[in-house]
Design a protein around this motif. Structure first.
Motif, PDB file in Angstrom:
ATOM      1  N   LEU A  66     -11.987 -16.273   7.118  1.00 34.33           N
ATOM      2  CA  LEU A  66     -11.310 -17.497   7.587  1.00 34.33           C
ATOM      3  C   LEU A  66      -9.950 -17.182   8.204  1.00 34.33           C
ATOM      4  O   LEU A  66      -9.622 -17.668   9.288  1.00 34.33           O
ATOM      5  N   ASP A 274      -4.816 -22.949   3.827  1.00 36.37           N
ATOM      6  CA  ASP A 274      -6.104 -23.589   4.161  1.00 36.37           C
ATOM      7  C   ASP A 274      -7.272 -22.649   3.859  1.00 36.37           C
ATOM      8  O   ASP A 274      -8.299 -23.068   3.334  1.00 36.37           O
ATOM      9  N   SER A 275      -7.086 -21.368   4.182  1.00 35.14           N
ATOM     10  CA  SER A 275      -8.176 -20.404   3.959  1.00 35.14           C
ATOM     11  C   SER A 275      -8.449 -20.214   2.469  1.00 35.14           C
ATOM     12  O   SER A 275      -9.603 -20.135   2.044  1.00 35.14           O
ATOM     13  N   LYS A 277      -7.972 -22.450   0.217  1.00 30.70           N
ATOM     14  CA  LYS A 277      -8.620 -23.695  -0.250  1.00 30.70           C
ATOM     15  C   LYS A 277     -10.123 -23.648   0.035  1.00 30.70           C
ATOM     16  O   LYS A 277     -10.947 -23.874  -0.852  1.00 30.70           O
ATOM     17  N   GLU A 278     -10.472 -23.288   1.275  1.00 30.93           N
ATOM     18  CA  GLU A 278     -11.901 -23.232   1.646  1.00 30.93           C
ATOM     19  C   GLU A 278     -12.624 -22.139   0.854  1.00 30.93           C
ATOM     20  O   GLU A 278     -13.751 -22.320   0.406  1.00 30.93           O
ATOM     21  N   GLU A 282     -16.179 -21.923  -2.163  1.00 28.73           N
ATOM     22  CA  GLU A 282     -17.257 -20.917  -2.077  1.00 28.73           C
ATOM     23  C   GLU A 282     -17.240 -20.001  -3.300  1.00 28.73           C
ATOM     24  O   GLU A 282     -18.283 -19.717  -3.908  1.00 28.73           O
TER      25      GLU A 282
END
Ligand code: TK8
Length: 344
Positions: A66, A274-275, A277-278, A282
């Motif tokens: 990401l 943000d990365s 969080k994403e 996963e």
């Protein structure tokens, strides 16, 4: 004629001045710290202590994918799993010193740096994953992450290690008395040691990287970890019995040096947060799946003991006096917040 040319020149000059003033800024924003490097490239060095077959490693791989995509390759991420750069404690120190950019220790060894984290070592604090995520992803969890700043650490999220289970090579343990005198490895954490002492076991703190050999050479007879790590680190090859105690929910904290983070441009800070969080979503999905699948796998090779409610309560009753010690370390306020949020 001369007048017309002069008028045209004045209009052209005004027009170019106007266009010049409205162009977006390319250099660093005025409020950015002076020595912020121009937004060329940034290389992030990640070290962690788990095997590259674990959900933790998958989480970092997702983060890398990401970050490199969102930054068009201006930020690169290199990941060093399997204790290559050291164990949890050494890696946190290395991040504080700036030798490693990011790591993700278990909260138990992290408590040695920030005692507020001892609150997560209250045995049987969480009943299930839903409760874990709702508390840790909410205000209470955020207030715990925020305490890390006092140690110049930026904690980003709670990744999943999982609910821990007791394993040993000697007895099909069902009740605390079965553990009497058995040498158990604990993480480097006083609360864990105190809890297993209360059960009657003989605890030894030890870094994760030394555990497999210690079990193999019978320096210790027992340990406790989630099903994923028991299987991924092959502890089940040197431990016959696995008692499903689920006595502690263990989390990992992906973290960075706070000063380093603050020096990054808002754009890079956003890409990193943000990365994370994403990647968290996963990472948790993989951890939950591995937990289930690996428990299933080990039914073929190990004796897995599922305790009744009463048997679980017996372990809980034995360990619960440790709450007072947690209060002295993590502080009444933090403990009250978690006790209220979990209904402990
Ligand atoms: C990995 C450790 C591990 C933990 C332990 O670095 O030490 O038993 O469960 O995950 O943090």
């Amino acid at each position: 004629m001369k007048r017309k040319i002069a008028l045209f020149l004045v209009i052209a000059l005004c027009f170019s001045l106007f266009v010049g003033c409205s162009k977006p800024q390319t250099e660093a924003p005025k409020d950015a710290p002076k020595d912020t490097p121009k937004e060329e490239t940034l290389s992030i060095k990640v070290g962690h202590g788990a095997a590259d077959t674990t959900a933790m490693h998958q989480g970092w791989l997702k983060f890398k994918e990401l970050v490199e995509k969102k930054s068009d390759g201006k930020i690169t991420v290199d990941i060093f799993p399997n204790q290559q750069l050291g164990g949890d404690r050494e890696l946190v120190e290395a991040v504080q010193l700036g030798n490693v950019t990011m790591t993700s220790p278990s909260t138990a060894p992290l408590a040695a740096f920030d005692p507020s984290f001892f609150v997560l070592d209250i045995p049987f604090l969480f009943n299930n994953r839903e409760m874990v995520y709702s508390v840790l992803d909410g205000e209470v969890g955020q207030s715990l992450l925020d305490t890390l700043k006092e140690n110049n650490i930026k904690g980003f999220a709670f990744w999943e290690n999982g609910f821990r289970n007791y394993t040993n090579s000697k007895v099909a343990a069902r009740k605390p008395e079965d553990l009497a005198g058995i040498k158990i490895r604990t993480m480097e954490n006083e609360i864990h040691m105190a809890a297993w002492k209360l059960v009657g076991a003989n605890p030894t703190p030890m870094a994760f990287g030394e555990l497999y050999t210690a079990l193999q050479q019978k320096t210790v007879d027992a340990q406790e970890n989630p099903f994923e790590l028991i299987y991924a680190t092959k502890f089940n090859e040197v431990q016959k019995y696995i008692t499903k105690t689920q006595h502690i929910y263990s989390a990992y904290i992906p973290l960075m040096n706070n000063e380093f983070y603050n020096k990054l441009s808002p754009e890079y800070q956003k890409i990193i947060t943000d990365s994370i969080k994403e990647a968290t979503a996963e990472q948790r999905n993989i951890a939950a799946k591995n937990d289930k699948d690996f428990e299933e796998k080990m039914k073929a090779t190990n004796e897995i003991i599922t305790l009744t409610k009463e048997e679980l309560q017996a372990f809980r009753d034995k360990m619960s006096p440790v709450l007072d010690l947690v209060k002295t370390k993590a502080g009444e306020e933090m403990v009250d917040k978690f006790v209220k949020a979990t209904g402990y």
